[in-house]
Design an enzyme around this catalytic site. Structure first.
Site, short mmCIF file in Angstrom:
data_model
loop_
_atom_site.label_atom_id
_atom_site.label_comp_id
_atom_site.label_asym_id
_atom_site.label_seq_id
_atom_site.Cartn_x
_atom_site.Cartn_y
_atom_site.Cartn_z
N SER A 1 -28.97 1.73 26.16
CA SER A 1 -28.20 1.93 24.93
C SER A 1 -26.70 1.88 25.18
O SER A 1 -25.95 1.32 24.37
CB SER A 1 -28.59 3.26 24.28
OG SER A 1 -29.92 3.22 23.85
N HIS B 1 -28.90 5.43 34.48
CA HIS B 1 -27.90 6.49 34.60
C HIS B 1 -27.34 6.60 36.02
O HIS B 1 -26.27 7.18 36.23
CB HIS B 1 -28.52 7.84 34.22
CG HIS B 1 -28.86 7.95 32.77
ND1 HIS B 1 -27.98 8.47 31.84
CD2 HIS B 1 -29.98 7.60 32.08
CE1 HIS B 1 -28.56 8.44 30.64
NE2 HIS B 1 -29.76 7.92 30.77
N ASP C 1 -36.85 6.52 32.75
CA ASP C 1 -36.44 5.15 32.97
C ASP C 1 -37.20 4.54 34.14
O ASP C 1 -36.88 3.42 34.58
CB ASP C 1 -34.93 5.08 33.24
CG ASP C 1 -34.11 5.53 32.04
OD1 ASP C 1 -34.49 5.18 30.91
OD2 ASP C 1 -33.12 6.26 32.23
N ARG D 1 -35.09 15.74 34.70
CA ARG D 1 -33.94 15.38 33.87
C ARG D 1 -34.00 16.04 32.49
O ARG D 1 -32.96 16.17 31.83
CB ARG D 1 -33.82 13.86 33.73
CG ARG D 1 -35.04 13.20 33.11
CD ARG D 1 -34.88 11.69 33.01
NE ARG D 1 -33.98 11.33 31.92
CZ ARG D 1 -33.53 10.09 31.71
NH1 ARG D 1 -33.89 9.11 32.53
NH2 ARG D 1 -32.73 9.83 30.70
N ARG E 1 -25.40 11.69 29.46
CA ARG E 1 -26.34 12.72 29.92
C ARG E 1 -25.83 13.49 31.14
O ARG E 1 -26.53 14.35 31.67
CB ARG E 1 -27.71 12.11 30.19
CG ARG E 1 -28.45 11.70 28.92
CD ARG E 1 -29.91 11.41 29.18
NE ARG E 1 -30.63 11.01 27.97
CZ ARG E 1 -31.17 11.86 27.11
NH1 ARG E 1 -31.06 13.17 27.32
NH2 ARG E 1 -31.82 11.42 26.04
N LYS F 1 -27.98 9.13 19.17
CA LYS F 1 -27.33 7.83 19.33
C LYS F 1 -25.91 7.80 18.76
O LYS F 1 -25.28 6.73 18.74
CB LYS F 1 -28.18 6.72 18.68
CG LYS F 1 -29.57 6.59 19.27
CD LYS F 1 -29.55 6.19 20.75
CE LYS F 1 -30.95 6.11 21.33
NZ LYS F 1 -30.95 5.66 22.74
N ASP G 1 -36.60 3.90 20.28
CA ASP G 1 -36.26 4.26 21.66
C ASP G 1 -36.69 5.68 22.00
O ASP G 1 -37.37 5.91 23.00
CB ASP G 1 -34.76 4.10 21.88
CG ASP G 1 -34.38 4.23 23.35
OD1 ASP G 1 -35.09 3.63 24.18
OD2 ASP G 1 -33.40 4.92 23.67
N HIS H 1 -37.31 1.48 29.46
CA HIS H 1 -36.92 0.31 28.69
C HIS H 1 -37.60 -0.92 29.26
O HIS H 1 -38.36 -0.83 30.23
CB HIS H 1 -35.40 0.14 28.72
CG HIS H 1 -34.66 1.27 28.09
ND1 HIS H 1 -33.30 1.45 28.24
CD2 HIS H 1 -35.08 2.30 27.31
CE1 HIS H 1 -32.92 2.53 27.57
NE2 HIS H 1 -33.99 3.05 27.00
#
Length: 543
Positions: free
Chosen positions: A74, A135, A166, A197, A271, A341, A408, A467
């Site tokens: 994103s 990240h 991820d 996380r 994050r 978002k 997402d 993703h």
């Protein structure tokens, strides 16, 4: 609700808006198996795809400034959309520095090493231990361990945050093994803590989560586990707890104390922001901290403007972004998203600038307060749509940007039924938006920033929570009052485009000159086989 606008804004009256609708995590995959988008109820998107100019565009890898075959995300997606060009992303920038053994030439790290060489403090390396590349990257952590050894830093404690979002849900041990090997080779460092996380990387001000991570890093009274990382992970998996949700656990007596240094090696700021704030702000008020050690904090990238930290890789300034071009033309713009978002349609899309541009109004719709979004697949999409329709009906905004987070955020849970419900919700909301845009004679450009919900299970049978590298849809719904000069409705969209081409496309629709720095190309090209009927008469869309 949070509304803010830039000062000195121009004002348009009765404007036919151009609405950029970003479907976060809505990728394209032909196979319907494990595909929440194919299996979801999407009559509006299907109708638009068949009736209007459309294309599949690229949103990953080198098309957005990432390594080949690296999935998009994103932050990168919105930055690329806003910039209208391919930018070398932080993942590549830092990876090149590590590969070329140039960490020792980074001013913030040179200063950090000098401080630790002259002091008895510990260097705490804190971040996401993952090869996901969204990240952070485990190769960066391994590079830091070797850098610390070469710099003569004697005491190094690694605080590993496990991924599973991820990356595959039970893959943490692979990255941890790489880190353990790097520490053995370098002769320095040990694993001080593990934490999922979910706790350490919240971005929605769920401070109860961040507090658990902060206590793990700073509370000397916390018990130390005598289990190995392998044992802890196996026990966690047996209890149905995957990497993302791994409970915080200490592995050594190394907590952060006065005089220590902390290097946060996540390169994506959203994050990392909350945990960094807890470590460096004297006036932090998110929760009551039991202990507040005086720490020297370094972050890989700029987490937030004006934080009292050093930055190893300062931002490279960007000019002539989409929002700037619109603002300089004296036009008003509106950015809206729900909490998850909101930074993406504002901060990231504006090239890392926190403050609104002149004429830019922002509207935040709070995300539901649930543990995971499979419990609320609709999220706040209906409220978000309501607020955006209000903005459209005002007739004062030339450009409106809206992000739907559902594909997402629900896709990340790996729960198929919830994801199909999320997709159906967004499809219905698009129909409502389209009606409002049509009443104004405006135009909608519908696209996505990366894929996610089109793949909900991996080849190993585990839930796929990451993703994808799949292309994303782009659909142009041209309104009566936004016809392109010289084309009428006889247009199509190029099939070889990417996210860097979205801003040039929007500028063409707005009849604004594309700046030279914006090297993307408009997706619009002339063709002779498009239905010439107006938007209002094109087809009856279910709402």
């Amino acid at each position: 609700m949070d509304q803010s606008s830039g000062k000195g804004s121009g004002r348009d009256v009765g404007v036919a808006p151009v609405v950029l609708t970003i479907l976060d995590g809505w990728g394209h995959r032909n196979d319907s198996e494990h595909n929440a988008i194919r299996q979801g109820d999407t009559p509006v998107m299907e109708a638009l795809w068949h009736a209007y100019p459309h294309a599949l565009i690229q949103a990953s890898g080198s098309h957005v400034g990432l390594p080949d075959h690296q999935m998009g995300n994103s932050e990168v997606g919105h930055l690329t959309i806003g910039a209208g060009r391919i930018i070398r992303q932080e993942l590549v920038r830092i990876s090149d520095t590590v590969r070329d053994d140039q960490l020792n030439n980074t001013p913030a790290l040179v200063e950090l090493a000098e401080h630790l060489q002259n002091d008895t403090g510990t260097l705490h390396l804190l971040g996401l231990c993952s090869d996901g590349g969204v990240h952070s990257h485990v190769n960066h952590l391994c590079g830091l361990i070797h850098w610390a050894a070469a710099a003569g830093i004697k005491k190094v404690a690694v605080h590993a945050i496990t991924d599973g979002r991820d990356t595959p849900t039970q893959s943490a041990m692979g990255s941890i093994t790489l880190v353990q090997r790097a520490m053995e080779e370098a002769g320095v460092g040990h694993l001080a803590s593990l934490c999922g996380r979910y706790w350490a990387m919240d971005r929605d001000k769920r401070w109860d989560r961040t507090e658990k991570a902060y206590d793990l890093y700073t509370d000397p009274t916390r018990s130390i586990s005598d289990q190995s990382p392998q044992q802890l992970l196996a026990e966690s998996y047996a209890a149905g707890i995957t990497d993302e949700f791994l409970k915080p656990v200490r592995l050594s007596d190394d907590v952060m104390q006065d005089g220590d240094s902390v290097l946060v090696f996540n390169f994506r700021p959203d994050r990392a922001r909350q945990i960094v704030q807890t470590l460096c702000l004297d006036d932090f008020d998110g929760f009551e901290r039991r202990t507040t050690p005086k720490l020297d904090v370094v972050t890989f990238t700029q987490v937030e403007q004006d934080l009292p930290v050093s930055v190893a890789f300062p931002p490279e300034p960007l000019d002539d972004l989409l929002g700037q071009v619109v603002a300089e033309a004296g036009l008003r713009q509106y950015r809206t998203a729900e909490t998850e978002k909101y930074p993406h349609v504002t901060y990231f899309m504006n090239g890392g600038i926190e403050q609104p541009l002149p004429g830019e109004e922002r509207h935040l719709v709070p995300s539901p307060r649930v543990a995971t979004y499979d419990l609320s697949p609709a999220m706040s999409a209906d409220q978000l749509t309501d607020s955006c329709i209000d903005a459209i009906d005002q007739g004062t905004y030339s450009l409106i940007v809206i992000n739907y987070a559902n594909p997402d955020m629900v896709g990340h849970t790996g729960v198929m039924d919830a994801a199909t419900e999320a997709i159906a919700t967004v499809d219905r909301c698009i129909g409502r938006l389209l009606d409002a845009v049509g009443r104004r004679g405006g135009t909608m450009l519908i696209t996505a920033d990366h894929g996610n919900a089109e793949l909900m299970q991996g080849p190993d049978g585990q839930a796929w929570t990451a993703h994808t590298t799949n292309p994303v849809p782009c659909i142009l719904v041209e309104g009566e009052q936004r016809k392109l000069p010289g084309h009428g409705n006889d247009i199509s969209l190029r099939e070889d485009g990417g996210l860097a081409d979205i801003a040039p496309t929007l500028l063409q629709i707005l009849n604004l000159e594309q700046p030279a720095a914006m090297t993307g190309r408009s997706l619009i090209e002339p063709v002779s086989n498009v239905d010439p009927s107006p938007l209002s008469a094109r087809l009856p869309l279910p709402v």
